[in-house]
Design a protein around this motif. Structure first.
Motif, mmCIF file in Angstrom:
data_model
loop_
_atom_site.group_PDB
_atom_site.id
_atom_site.type_symbol
_atom_site.label_atom_id
_atom_site.label_comp_id
_atom_site.label_asym_id
_atom_site.label_seq_id
_atom_site.Cartn_x
_atom_site.Cartn_y
_atom_site.Cartn_z
ATOM 1 N N SER A 16 0.834 -1.202 0.000
ATOM 2 C CA SER A 16 0.000 0.000 0.000
ATOM 3 C C SER A 16 0.869 1.252 0.000
ATOM 4 O O SER A 16 2.017 1.237 0.444
ATOM 5 C CB SER A 16 -0.934 0.007 1.215
ATOM 6 N N PHE A 17 0.272 2.310 -0.503
ATOM 7 C CA PHE A 17 0.914 3.618 -0.559
ATOM 8 C C PHE A 17 -0.181 4.630 -0.262
ATOM 9 O O PHE A 17 -1.207 4.652 -0.945
ATOM 10 C CB PHE A 17 1.490 3.850 -1.963
ATOM 11 N N ASP A 18 -0.004 5.417 0.781
ATOM 12 C CA ASP A 18 -1.022 6.394 1.155
ATOM 13 C C ASP A 18 -0.354 7.755 1.292
ATOM 14 O O ASP A 18 0.453 7.981 2.184
ATOM 15 C CB ASP A 18 -1.685 5.986 2.462
ATOM 16 N N SER A 19 -0.709 8.666 0.406
ATOM 17 C CA SER A 19 -0.066 9.980 0.399
ATOM 18 C C SER A 19 -0.759 10.992 1.304
ATOM 19 O O SER A 19 -0.404 12.163 1.289
ATOM 20 C CB SER A 19 -0.009 10.517 -1.032
ATOM 21 N N TYR A 20 -1.742 10.547 2.116
ATOM 22 C CA TYR A 20 -2.422 11.509 2.991
ATOM 23 C C TYR A 20 -1.441 12.201 3.925
ATOM 24 O O TYR A 20 -1.674 13.327 4.357
ATOM 25 C CB TYR A 20 -3.555 10.849 3.780
ATOM 26 N N ASN A 21 -0.323 11.532 4.240
ATOM 27 C CA ASN A 21 0.670 12.141 5.138
ATOM 28 C C ASN A 21 1.207 13.457 4.587
ATOM 29 O O ASN A 21 1.653 14.317 5.337
ATOM 30 C CB ASN A 21 1.862 11.199 5.347
ATOM 31 N N PHE A 33 5.719 15.582 5.476
ATOM 32 C CA PHE A 33 5.778 14.176 5.869
ATOM 33 C C PHE A 33 5.886 13.282 4.638
ATOM 34 O O PHE A 33 5.320 13.575 3.588
ATOM 35 C CB PHE A 33 4.532 13.779 6.664
ATOM 36 N N ALA A 34 6.595 12.175 4.783
ATOM 37 C CA ALA A 34 6.711 11.184 3.711
ATOM 38 C C ALA A 34 5.415 10.368 3.646
ATOM 39 O O ALA A 34 4.727 10.205 4.661
ATOM 40 C CB ALA A 34 7.892 10.261 3.980
ATOM 41 N N PRO A 35 5.068 9.849 2.484
ATOM 42 C CA PRO A 35 3.872 9.004 2.367
ATOM 43 C C PRO A 35 4.006 7.731 3.214
ATOM 44 O O PRO A 35 5.098 7.212 3.403
ATOM 45 C CB PRO A 35 3.822 8.635 0.878
ATOM 46 N N GLU A 36 2.876 7.253 3.713
ATOM 47 C CA GLU A 36 2.859 5.992 4.462
ATOM 48 C C GLU A 36 2.884 4.827 3.474
ATOM 49 O O GLU A 36 2.218 4.853 2.451
ATOM 50 C CB GLU A 36 1.599 5.904 5.319
ATOM 51 N N ARG A 37 3.668 3.816 3.812
ATOM 52 C CA ARG A 37 3.762 2.612 2.971
ATOM 53 C C ARG A 37 3.476 1.386 3.832
ATOM 54 O O ARG A 37 3.713 1.403 5.038
ATOM 55 C CB ARG A 37 5.144 2.494 2.346
ATOM 56 N N GLY A 38 2.965 0.348 3.197
ATOM 57 C CA GLY A 38 2.656 -0.863 3.930
ATOM 58 C C GLY A 38 2.856 -2.108 3.091
ATOM 59 O O GLY A 38 2.828 -2.062 1.863
ATOM 60 N N THR A 39 3.066 -3.217 3.786
ATOM 61 C CA THR A 39 3.192 -4.523 3.163
ATOM 62 C C THR A 39 2.429 -5.526 4.017
ATOM 63 O O THR A 39 2.524 -5.493 5.242
ATOM 64 C CB THR A 39 4.666 -4.965 3.074
ATOM 65 N N GLN A 40 1.654 -6.398 3.359
ATOM 66 C CA GLN A 40 0.902 -7.423 4.086
ATOM 67 C C GLN A 40 1.136 -8.783 3.450
ATOM 68 O O GLN A 40 1.087 -8.930 2.222
ATOM 69 C CB GLN A 40 -0.592 -7.126 4.074
#
Length: 114
Positions: A16-21, A33-40
């Motif tokens: 995931s990549f969420d640029s709301y940050n 702020f840098a974008p939030e990233r995720g891995t599942q």
């Protein structure tokens, strides 16, 4: 006539990549702020018994998020500043048992080990 048991294995991987940050929250220093990233990762086994009236799922998962915004602990009470934490990780096992009766009523039982 015998009852059939249906068993399936599955695996899932997502990023995931969420640029709301970049537009949500503000730092005390005014930095962006840098974008939030995720891995599942998730893997499991599913089984149906009694002609689909009873189902069971056993799954293991890991979720890793980076650049997560949280409240700045040094923020004054009347201000709402944020900071980014390096990494958050969640790991666990999920077991779900679902029963259905002839009227369509469904009952779930779930256990998590986190």
């Amino acid at each position: 006539m015998g009852q059939c048991i249906y068993i399936s294995l599955y695996a899932n991987y997502s990023r995931s990549f969420d640029s709301y940050n970049t537009s949500y929250g503000r730092s005390r220093t005014g930095e962006a702020f840098a974008p939030e990233r995720g891995t599942q990762y998730e893997a499991g086994i599913k089984a149906d018994f009694l002609d689909g009236k009873l189902s069971a799922v056993l799954a293991a998962y890991q979720i890793t998020r980076t650049n997560v915004l949280t409240r700045d602990p040094l923020s004054p009470p009347d201000q709402d500043f944020s900071i980014q934490v390096g990494e958050q990780r969640s790991r666990g096992i999920d077991f779900t048992l679902t029963g259905r009766n002839f009227t369509g009523l469904e009952c779930d039982s779930r256990v998590f080990l986190h």
